[in-house]
Structures are given as C-alpha cells and as structure tokens.
Design an enzyme around this catalytic site. Structure first.
Site, PDB file in Angstrom:
ATOM      1  CG  HIS A 255      -2.041  -1.442  10.336  1.00 19.46           C
ATOM      2  ND1 HIS A 255      -0.743  -1.409   9.916  1.00 19.46           N
ATOM      3  CD2 HIS A 255      -2.657  -2.366   9.573  1.00 19.46           C
ATOM      4  CE1 HIS A 255      -0.584  -2.260   8.947  1.00 19.46           C
ATOM      5  NE2 HIS A 255      -1.722  -2.871   8.698  1.00 19.46           N
TER       6      HIS A 255
HETATM    7  C1  UD1 Z   1      -6.367  -3.382   5.987  1.00 20.52           C
HETATM    8  C2  UD1 Z   1      -5.794  -4.731   5.571  1.00 20.52           C
HETATM    9  C3  UD1 Z   1      -4.351  -4.822   6.032  1.00 20.52           C
HETATM   10  C4  UD1 Z   1      -3.535  -3.627   5.590  1.00 20.52           C
HETATM   11  C5  UD1 Z   1      -4.220  -2.374   6.104  1.00 20.52           C
HETATM   12  C6  UD1 Z   1      -3.482  -1.106   5.725  1.00 20.52           C
HETATM   13  C7  UD1 Z   1      -7.338  -6.636   5.520  1.00 20.52           C
HETATM   14  C8  UD1 Z   1      -7.725  -7.879   6.220  1.00 20.52           C
HETATM   15  N1  UD1 Z   1      -6.499  -5.822   6.197  1.00 20.52           N
HETATM   16  O1  UD1 Z   1      -6.438  -3.384   7.410  1.00 20.52           O
HETATM   17  O2  UD1 Z   1      -3.776  -5.989   5.481  1.00 20.52           O
HETATM   18  O3  UD1 Z   1      -2.236  -3.706   6.106  1.00 20.52           O
HETATM   19  O4  UD1 Z   1      -5.534  -2.351   5.519  1.00 20.52           O
HETATM   20  O5  UD1 Z   1      -4.113  -0.004   6.236  1.00 20.52           O
HETATM   21  O6  UD1 Z   1      -7.772  -6.399   4.410  1.00 20.52           O
HETATM   22  N2  UD1 Z   1     -11.152   2.648   8.849  1.00 20.52           N
HETATM   23  C9  UD1 Z   1     -11.329   4.003   8.761  1.00 20.52           C
HETATM   24  N3  UD1 Z   1     -11.169   4.577   7.535  1.00 20.52           N
HETATM   25  C10 UD1 Z   1     -10.863   3.867   6.419  1.00 20.52           C
HETATM   26  C11 UD1 Z   1     -10.718   2.477   6.528  1.00 20.52           C
HETATM   27  C12 UD1 Z   1     -10.843   1.893   7.752  1.00 20.52           C
HETATM   28  O7  UD1 Z   1     -11.606   4.678   9.737  1.00 20.52           O
HETATM   29  O8  UD1 Z   1     -10.723   4.478   5.329  1.00 20.52           O
HETATM   30  C13 UD1 Z   1     -11.285   2.011  10.179  1.00 20.52           C
HETATM   31  C14 UD1 Z   1     -12.651   1.441  10.408  1.00 20.52           C
HETATM   32  O9  UD1 Z   1     -12.970   1.601  11.759  1.00 20.52           O
HETATM   33  C15 UD1 Z   1     -12.480  -0.036  10.100  1.00 20.52           C
HETATM   34  C16 UD1 Z   1     -11.042  -0.275  10.551  1.00 20.52           C
HETATM   35  O10 UD1 Z   1     -10.363   0.945  10.265  1.00 20.52           O
HETATM   36  O11 UD1 Z   1     -13.414  -0.849  10.735  1.00 20.52           O
HETATM   37  C17 UD1 Z   1     -10.376  -1.423   9.861  1.00 20.52           C
HETATM   38  O12 UD1 Z   1     -10.398  -1.238   8.452  1.00 20.52           O
HETATM   39  P1  UD1 Z   1     -10.200  -2.515   7.477  1.00 20.52           P
HETATM   40  O13 UD1 Z   1     -10.146  -2.105   6.070  1.00 20.52           O
HETATM   41  O14 UD1 Z   1     -11.201  -3.539   7.817  1.00 20.52           O
HETATM   42  O15 UD1 Z   1      -8.808  -3.102   7.936  1.00 20.52           O
HETATM   43  P2  UD1 Z   1      -7.396  -2.377   8.177  1.00 20.52           P
HETATM   44  O16 UD1 Z   1      -7.073  -2.485   9.619  1.00 20.52           O
HETATM   45  O17 UD1 Z   1      -7.336  -1.019   7.569  1.00 20.52           O
END
Ligand code: UD1
Length: 381
Positions: free
Chosen positions: A211
């Site tokens: 991820h």
């Molecule tokens: C976040 C953390 C990362 C952790 C990871 C575990 C930061 C900088 N990153 O990354 O350290 O390892 O979580 O999963 O805080 N999205 C969904 N559903 C959700 C959440 C996110 O679809 O419930 C999608 C969205 O398109 C979003 C993308 O995932 O824009 C990224 O989500 P985000 O929370 O920004 O970062 P992660 O990649 O999940």
C-alpha cells in the site's frame, strides 16, 4: 486523571486496544489515581474493512468522539484533524494526550495537543527509516520532537532519540504494544475459518500486502512488483488482501488480469483452478492474523507486518529499500528486497527451499507493554 487517546487509521487500532485494556485493569486494581480514558477516532480510515471491523475483532469500545475527517491530501487531512481535535481538547481539558504510531492522525493529534500546552505521550516512539520521502518518517520525527513521554519498542529506537537530542528522562523503553494485541488475540485468530474459506492449506501459500505510495502509485513500480509476484505464483499460490488505493491502481494500470479478484472471502470457491493469485478486499484483524500465522512466507511493504512476522517466526520479504524496524532484520526473519523483480523472485525461491528456523527472542515483546506504559503514566503528578 483524564487521558485522551487518538486513533485514526488501520494500524492504530491494534495499538490502542491494549492501552484501553491496561487502563481498565489499572482502575480495577488501584483506587489511587484512577484514569478516565476518552477515545477519539479521527475518521482518517472510514471504510468498514479499514476501521469498524477492527473495532469488532479487537473488542474496542465505540469511540467517545468521531471526527469524520476522511481522505484528502496530506495537508487537508492533517489540517482537518487539527481543527476538529482542537475543539475536543478545549471542551474536555484532558491531563494528557496519547498518540500512537506514525500516521497523519498521529502528527495532527500531537501538534494540536502541544499548542494547547497539554502533555503528550507517543507510543512507538523513536523508529526511523532515515527516508524522508516517506510521510510516516516526517510524522515520527516531528511527533517525537514535541512529545513529553516517548515510549519505545526497541533499544535502537532509544538510540535514535538520543542522537536527536531528546533527553533520557523522557524516553521509556517499554516494548511493543502491537505485540500485546497479537499475543492476546492469537488463540482467537486460530478459530478463524479464513483458510477453509480461501481453500488454503497451512504453509501452502504466500501472503502479500502492498500500500506504500512509492510502490503502488507509480505504474512502473507496481508493474515490476506484480511481474515478480506472477512468477512466484507459479511455484506457490499467492493471497493478496489489497488496500483500497492498491485495488484502484491495479485496475487503473490493468495489472490484475492474472489474478482472481473477489469482493469477499465467501466468493473464493475454486479460485486456484482459474489462477494462482487471489486478490481480496482488506481482511479483518483476526482473519489476517490467521493468514500470517500459517503462511509459508509473507511479502509486504507494511511496517507492522515486519514485526508481526518476527514474533510469529514467519519469513518476511519487505518490498522496500529501508526499514524503521531494523531489529526484524537482525533477528533473521525479515529481509529488504525493494521492488526489483529479480531480487524478489530470488529470495522467494530461497525461502521455498529452506527449512524453518528457531523463533527469535525479542526483548520486552512479551504481551504486557501497555501495562508498563499505563503504570508509568499513572504515576505522573
Ligand atoms: C495510511 C497511513 C500509513 C498506514 C496505512 C495503513 C499516513 C500518511 N499513512 O495510509 O502509514 O500504513 O494508512 O492502511 O497516515 N481509502 C479508502 N478507504 C479508507 C481509507 C482510505 O478507500 O477507509 C483510500 C482513499 O482513496 C484515500 C487513500 O485510500 O485517499 C489513502 O488513504 P490515507 O488514509 O490517506 O492513507 P493510507 O494509504 O491508507
């Protein structure tokens, strides 16, 4: 003593659960200095599979406050947490704020607390990859600089903090709270039916998670990794619970044609007759833990999974060039392989040909780290 605990993203929940259990134990056994916990969920992760299912599996109480910030750019997400969290702190006036790990919610919670002069504790302090292009590295560095109580999982973390000028009296080597969750839930995870549902036998599959933006957001990197995985899947079935952003990019870059893609474990039926790679949605804590326990080996770019595989004594190939958890490498369970196909395939083939090693011992990864932390916090004047 009123303590606000902040969580927001998937890797936070298994770190918060043992802290809440330790607070309950403290309150039940000691009449002096009872602790009133307030659980704040920022809403950084909001999908059922990324958040709510972890509350169920880890038997976490419903959050007292839900900020509902959702996704966005780093600045948007961090700023939204700060704006909403400040209102909570002004209303609750806690004696201490506890943040865990290294996600955006961690840094946002930390900054908000110190600006209001509220003492701050950071659980999982001191980890460093020394790669400042990783958002988590910035979150760790800044959170540690402004924390009053830094609880570290390993001695290398203490050394990192001392090198950065953090005074020794703020640093507490306590062990690993995520390991508390793992050991507490291992027997329950063993009851999971996920192997049967996915038609898998113990040690008869490899497990993959991906991820990190550096691996999944760039077409070239994701293509390299998936070509290596396709090769490996000719030797051993590969199960790939994919993060929402990874699923989206696999579709966008058209990289899933060699895999069976399912919307839930119940759909797995006879996937191995169609392909040797299974892409599932993100799995629950207990199902994933069971898959880790029985995997022949794990390939990942996660931080926490490097530690879990060390405790479970399952070989792990980390698809990154750096790690903030060097101890997993020195204990012999983990290896950095980057995202170069030849290296990934070569190391996977070595694992397939090797015998299992005796389990490593890791100092203070013993299941009672949260009790040590709460013991220290309960003595604060
Ligand atoms: C976040 C953390 C990362 C952790 C990871 C575990 C930061 C900088 N990153 O990354 O350290 O390892 O979580 O999963 O805080 N999205 C969904 N559903 C959700 C959440 C996110 O679809 O419930 C999608 C969205 O398109 C979003 C993308 O995932 O824009 C990224 O989500 P985000 O929370 O920004 O970062 P992660 O990649 O999940």
């Amino acid at each position: 003593m009123k303590i606000v605990l902040v969580c927001g993203a998937r890797p936070n929940f298994m770190k918060i659960a043992p802290l809440l259990r330790a607070i309950n134990k403290h309150n039940a056994s000691s009449k002096v200095n009872p602790i009133e916990p307030i659980l704040v969920h920022t809403g950084q992760h909001y999908d059922y599979e990324m958040s709510q299912v972890f509350f169920q599996d880890l038997e976490l109480p419903k959050p007292d406050v839900y900020l509902g910030v959702g996704s966005g750019t780093h600045a948007e997400q961090t700023a939204r947490v700060m704006i909403e969290f400040e209102k909570v702190l002004l209303k609750e006036k806690p004696d201490l704020v506890v943040v865990v790990g290294d996600v955006n919610s961690t840094l946002a919670g930390a900054l908000t607390a110190v600006k209001l002069h509220i003492p701050l504790a950071h659980v999982e302090a001191g980890l460093r990859s020394y790669d400042r292009t990783m958002p988590e590295e910035i979150n760790r560095l800044l959170t540690d600089q402004i924390s009053d109580y830094l609880f570290t999982p390993s001695r290398d973390a203490d050394e990192n903090l001392k090198r950065e000028g953090i005074p020794q009296e703020k640093i507490f080597f306590v062990g690993n709270v995520m390991v508390d969750s793992l050991l507490f839930n291992k027997a329950r995870a063993d009851q999971s039916q996920i192997l049967t549902q996915l038609k898998l036998a113990g040690e008869g599959y490899a497990l993959l998670t991906l991820h990190r933006p550096s691996n999944v957001d760039e077409k070239h990197s994701l293509t390299n990794i998936m070509s290596a995985i396709t090769n490996i899947s000719e030797w051993i079935p590969v199960v790939f619970p994919a993060h929402p952003r990874t699923q989206k990019n696999l579709r966008e870059f058209n990289l899933d044609p060699h895999a069976t893609v399912i919307a839930s474990p119940a759909e797995a039926k006879a996937w191995q007759s169609q392909s040797n790679m299974l892409i599932t949605p993100p799995l629950s804590y207990l199902d994933f833990l069971k898959l880790e326990m029985y995997a022949k080996f794990v390939m990942t770019d996660s931080g926490g999974i490097q530690e879990e595989t060390t405790v479970l004594n399952v070989p792990c190939l980390t698809l990154r060039d750096t790690t903030e958890r060097p101890m997993t490498i020195t204990r012999g369970t983990n290896m950095l392989v980057g995202n170069r196909p030849r290296k990934i395939i070569e190391e996977a083939s070595k694992i397939l040909a090797s015998k299992s090693q005796s389990p490593p011992h890791v100092e203070l990864w013993d299941g009672i780290t949260a009790e040590r932390i709460i013991g220290i916090l309960a003595r604060i004047e």
